[in-house]
Design an enzyme around this catalytic site. Structure first.
Site, PDB file in Angstrom:
ATOM      1  N   SER A 282      17.091   1.360  91.297  1.00 30.47           N
ATOM      2  CA  SER A 282      18.008   0.806  90.415  1.00 30.47           C
ATOM      3  C   SER A 282      17.365   0.319  89.087  1.00 30.47           C
ATOM      4  O   SER A 282      17.790  -1.098  88.614  1.00 30.47           O
ATOM      5  CB  SER A 282      18.351  -0.635  91.244  1.00 30.47           C
ATOM      6  OG  SER A 282      19.227  -0.326  92.204  1.00 30.47           O
TER       7      SER A 282
ATOM      8  N   GLU B 270       9.204   3.702  95.623  1.00 27.84           N
ATOM      9  CA  GLU B 270      10.637   3.679  95.510  1.00 27.84           C
ATOM     10  C   GLU B 270      10.992   2.886  96.821  1.00 27.84           C
ATOM     11  O   GLU B 270      11.371   3.194  97.927  1.00 27.84           O
ATOM     12  CB  GLU B 270      11.128   4.966  95.512  1.00 27.84           C
ATOM     13  CG  GLU B 270      11.244   5.775  94.440  1.00 27.84           C
ATOM     14  CD  GLU B 270      12.316   6.565  94.129  1.00 27.84           C
ATOM     15  OE1 GLU B 270      13.101   6.630  92.829  1.00 27.84           O
ATOM     16  OE2 GLU B 270      12.939   7.182  95.022  1.00 27.84           O
TER      17      GLU B 270
ATOM     18  N   ASN C 117      15.953  11.784  88.185  1.00 22.86           N
ATOM     19  CA  ASN C 117      16.546  12.525  89.480  1.00 22.86           C
ATOM     20  C   ASN C 117      17.997  12.325  89.494  1.00 22.86           C
ATOM     21  O   ASN C 117      18.599  11.424  89.787  1.00 22.86           O
ATOM     22  CB  ASN C 117      16.039  11.677  90.435  1.00 22.86           C
ATOM     23  CG  ASN C 117      16.333  12.268  92.067  1.00 22.86           C
ATOM     24  OD1 ASN C 117      17.044  13.350  92.054  1.00 22.86           O
ATOM     25  ND2 ASN C 117      16.085  11.727  93.043  1.00 22.86           N
TER      26      ASN C 117
ATOM     27  N   GLY D 234      19.803   3.116  94.620  1.00 22.08           N
ATOM     28  CA  GLY D 234      21.284   3.167  94.588  1.00 22.08           C
ATOM     29  C   GLY D 234      21.771   2.038  95.045  1.00 22.08           C
ATOM     30  O   GLY D 234      23.300   1.803  95.298  1.00 22.08           O
TER      31      GLY D 234
ATOM     32  N   HIS E 113      11.162  12.280  98.925  1.00 19.84           N
ATOM     33  CA  HIS E 113      12.108  11.097  98.490  1.00 19.84           C
ATOM     34  C   HIS E 113      12.565  10.633  99.927  1.00 19.84           C
ATOM     35  O   HIS E 113      12.967  11.200 100.886  1.00 19.84           O
ATOM     36  CB  HIS E 113      13.342  12.004  97.614  1.00 19.84           C
ATOM     37  CG  HIS E 113      14.095  10.630  97.042  1.00 19.84           C
ATOM     38  ND1 HIS E 113      15.146  10.165  97.627  1.00 19.84           N
ATOM     39  CD2 HIS E 113      14.121  10.240  95.697  1.00 19.84           C
ATOM     40  CE1 HIS E 113      15.580   9.202  97.015  1.00 19.84           C
ATOM     41  NE2 HIS E 113      15.147   9.337  95.672  1.00 19.84           N
TER      42      HIS E 113
ATOM     43  N   GLU F 119      15.613   9.688 100.527  1.00 23.92           N
ATOM     44  CA  GLU F 119      16.672  10.589 101.106  1.00 23.92           C
ATOM     45  C   GLU F 119      16.487  11.563 101.851  1.00 23.92           C
ATOM     46  O   GLU F 119      17.059  12.103 102.912  1.00 23.92           O
ATOM     47  CB  GLU F 119      17.739  10.857  99.864  1.00 23.92           C
ATOM     48  CG  GLU F 119      18.373   9.630  99.452  1.00 23.92           C
ATOM     49  CD  GLU F 119      18.647   9.751  97.922  1.00 23.92           C
ATOM     50  OE1 GLU F 119      18.937  10.696  97.294  1.00 23.92           O
ATOM     51  OE2 GLU F 119      18.813   8.418  97.413  1.00 23.92           O
TER      52      GLU F 119
ATOM     53  N   LYS G 144      19.883  13.844  91.657  1.00 18.47           N
ATOM     54  CA  LYS G 144      20.381  14.013  93.125  1.00 18.47           C
ATOM     55  C   LYS G 144      21.450  15.150  93.009  1.00 18.47           C
ATOM     56  O   LYS G 144      21.309  16.056  92.205  1.00 18.47           O
ATOM     57  CB  LYS G 144      20.795  12.654  93.634  1.00 18.47           C
ATOM     58  CG  LYS G 144      19.666  11.759  93.407  1.00 18.47           C
ATOM     59  CD  LYS G 144      19.938  10.302  94.122  1.00 18.47           C
ATOM     60  CE  LYS G 144      18.937   9.317  93.724  1.00 18.47           C
ATOM     61  NZ  LYS G 144      18.826   7.838  94.413  1.00 18.47           N
TER      62      LYS G 144
END
Ligand code: 13P
Length: 255
Positions: free
Chosen positions: A210, A168, A9, A174, A98, A100, A11
């Protein structure tokens, strides 16, 4: 045993020339090492780079995916991209829900369900992301959160369609702090049991958060981890192909 699935991904990273360069490097490294025939590899660049990356991947085993889509096939939805458009540029996969998107863009489970239905209608394989925040984990609400994120989806008949679930944990995304293998094992066992109880025995569960070349073998050796959804480390061809190789190694060792 099916082969592992590793999804990159990207992003909101890469302009078109960077995206082409990265896709070429990944393809070359994957083909040279032979991992491209032992793993399902998916690259998810930003929308504007999908066509260019798709061209780089033509003739390879590496699939193209998008990071999001809208619920409707076309119309007055300024700034949005439909699943049909993704299909038309060669996408086979789309990431849905996701964290985010959930946090920054306030996507809720009802909207995410609509997006899943649309992805299926366009014959895309949706990769549905679920995961708890640190606060939710500290409050011991992880299982409730995961269950409620999947509840609306598991209630619908279309679940026989192919899809992928990605665990996730938000606190691991991140941050450089991946979940520990025992934490991943518990969450994946919970999700596996939940999916199986709803007839979704065919749905693989990926881990994301991560993942690095250093922790990849330990993560992919955890029971019920079918592969990974990789953010930062997918922006470097060496790291990404290392992670792919780790998934194959872990699968062979734990067979
Ligand atoms: P990182 O690998 O950068 O933690 O990102 C994970 C992720 O969000 C993949 O979708």
């Amino acid at each position: 045993m099916t082969e592992p699935i590793i999804v990159g991904n990207w992003k909101m990273n890469t302009n078109v020339s960077e995206a082409v360069h990265l896709a070429q490097q990944i393809r070359q490294a994957a083909e040279q090492s032979g991992v491209d025939h032992q793993c399902s590899i998916v690259l998810c660049p930003p929308f504007v780079n999908l066509s260019a990356v798709g061209n780089c991947l033509r003739g390879s085993t590496i699939a193209l995916g998008a990071q999001n889509c809208w619920t409707e096939p076309y119309g007055a939805f300024t700034g949005e991209i439909s699943a049909a458009m993704l299909r038309s540029v060669g996408c086979e996969y789309v990431i849905i829900g996701h964290s985010e998107r959930r946090t920054i863009f306030h996507e809720d489970d009802a909207l995410i369900r609509q997006k899943m239905l649309r992805a299926w209608e366009e014959s895309l394989v949706p990769i549905l992301c679920v995961g708890e925040t640190l606060h939710e984990r500290q409050l011991h609400r992880t299982w409730n959160v995961l269950e409620s994120q999947l509840e609306q989806l598991l209630a619908i008949e279309e679940r026989r369609n192919p899809w992928v679930c990605a665990y996730e944990p938000v606190w691991a995304i991140g941050t450089g702090i991946a979940a520990e293998p025992p934490q991943i094992e518990q969450a994946h066992a919970f999700l596996r049991a939940l999916l199986d109880a709803h007839g979704c025995t065919h749905v693989p569960i990926l881990y994301g958060g991560s993942i690095t070349p250093t922790n990849a073998v330990a993560i992919f050796s955890v029971p019920n981890v079918a592969g990974g959804l990789v953010g930062g480390a997918s922006l470097n061809a060496d790291s990404f192909v290392h992670i792919i190789a780790a998934s194959i190694h872990a699968r062979a060792t734990n067979r």
